[in-house]
Design an enzyme around this catalytic site. Structure first.
Site, mmCIF file in Angstrom:
data_model
loop_
_atom_site.group_PDB
_atom_site.id
_atom_site.type_symbol
_atom_site.label_atom_id
_atom_site.label_comp_id
_atom_site.label_asym_id
_atom_site.label_seq_id
_atom_site.Cartn_x
_atom_site.Cartn_y
_atom_site.Cartn_z
ATOM 1 N N HIS A 52 15.165 27.485 98.517
ATOM 2 C CA HIS A 52 16.581 27.184 98.711
ATOM 3 C C HIS A 52 16.875 25.799 98.132
ATOM 4 C CE1 HIS A 52 17.457 30.082 102.309
ATOM 5 N NE2 HIS A 52 16.660 30.637 101.411
ATOM 6 N N GLU A 54 18.429 23.275 99.326
ATOM 7 C CA GLU A 54 18.173 22.176 100.253
ATOM 8 C C GLU A 54 16.681 21.854 100.356
ATOM 9 O OE1 GLU A 54 21.485 24.745 102.195
ATOM 10 O OE2 GLU A 54 19.762 25.059 100.881
ATOM 11 N N CYS A 82 21.084 27.234 106.193
ATOM 12 C CA CYS A 82 20.550 28.303 107.041
ATOM 13 C C CYS A 82 19.599 27.682 108.077
ATOM 14 C CB CYS A 82 19.802 29.323 106.179
ATOM 15 S SG CYS A 82 18.251 28.679 105.496
#
Length: 149
Positions: A52, A54, A82
């Site tokens: 991801h 991040e 998430c």
């Protein structure tokens, strides 16, 4: 530079995900006014469920600082993180998160759950959501419309 400038950089990072048909989500880590980590979704490109935006920006920031504690770092993301990413932020002791669009399906920084500010965890993150939400949301809508066409 200010929060708006850094979020624009995150949105530009998200565009890079389109080359590999990944969902366009971008992230930028900033420390003392300097970008020390960037990321865009690479799940499809890397065949890695943890790739991801991040997570990639957090890894770069930690490598740059040569420490796992991200004291003094602000993370800018185009979509609310998430649970995995929010958990990594808490574990990294990230002090501040700024995100654009909320995620009503998987958001873990206040919309579905709030891992970032959970009172039972040992660290809480200062969270600001909604900065450039319209722009980031439109970027995501264009991507998903393209999949249906």
């Amino acid at each position: 530079m200010n929060d708006l400038d850094y979020m624009r950089l995150a949105i530009a990072e998200a565009e890079k995900a389109l080359d590999s048909r990944d969902v366009p989500i971008g992230a930028v880590a900033v420390y003392q006014g300097k970008v020390i980590g960037t990321g865009y979704n690479r799940r499809e490109a890397d065949l890695d469920p943890t790739a991801h935006a991040e997570m990639l920006a957090i890894r770069q920031a930690a490598a740059h600082l040569q420490r796992w504690r991200l004291d003094g770092v602000t993370l800018y993301c185009t979509l609310e993180p998430c649970a995995m990413c929010a958990g990594a932020m808490v574990l990294a002791r990230l002090p501040r998160l700024v995100y654009a669009a909320i995620d009503l399906k998987a958001g873990a920084a206040g919309s579905i759950v709030d891992i970032c500010r959970h009172d039972k965890l040992n660290h809480r993150i200062d969270v600001q959501g909604g900065l450039m939400a319209d722009e980031a949301g439109e970027q995501l809508r264009r991507f998903f419309r393209g999949l249906r066409d």
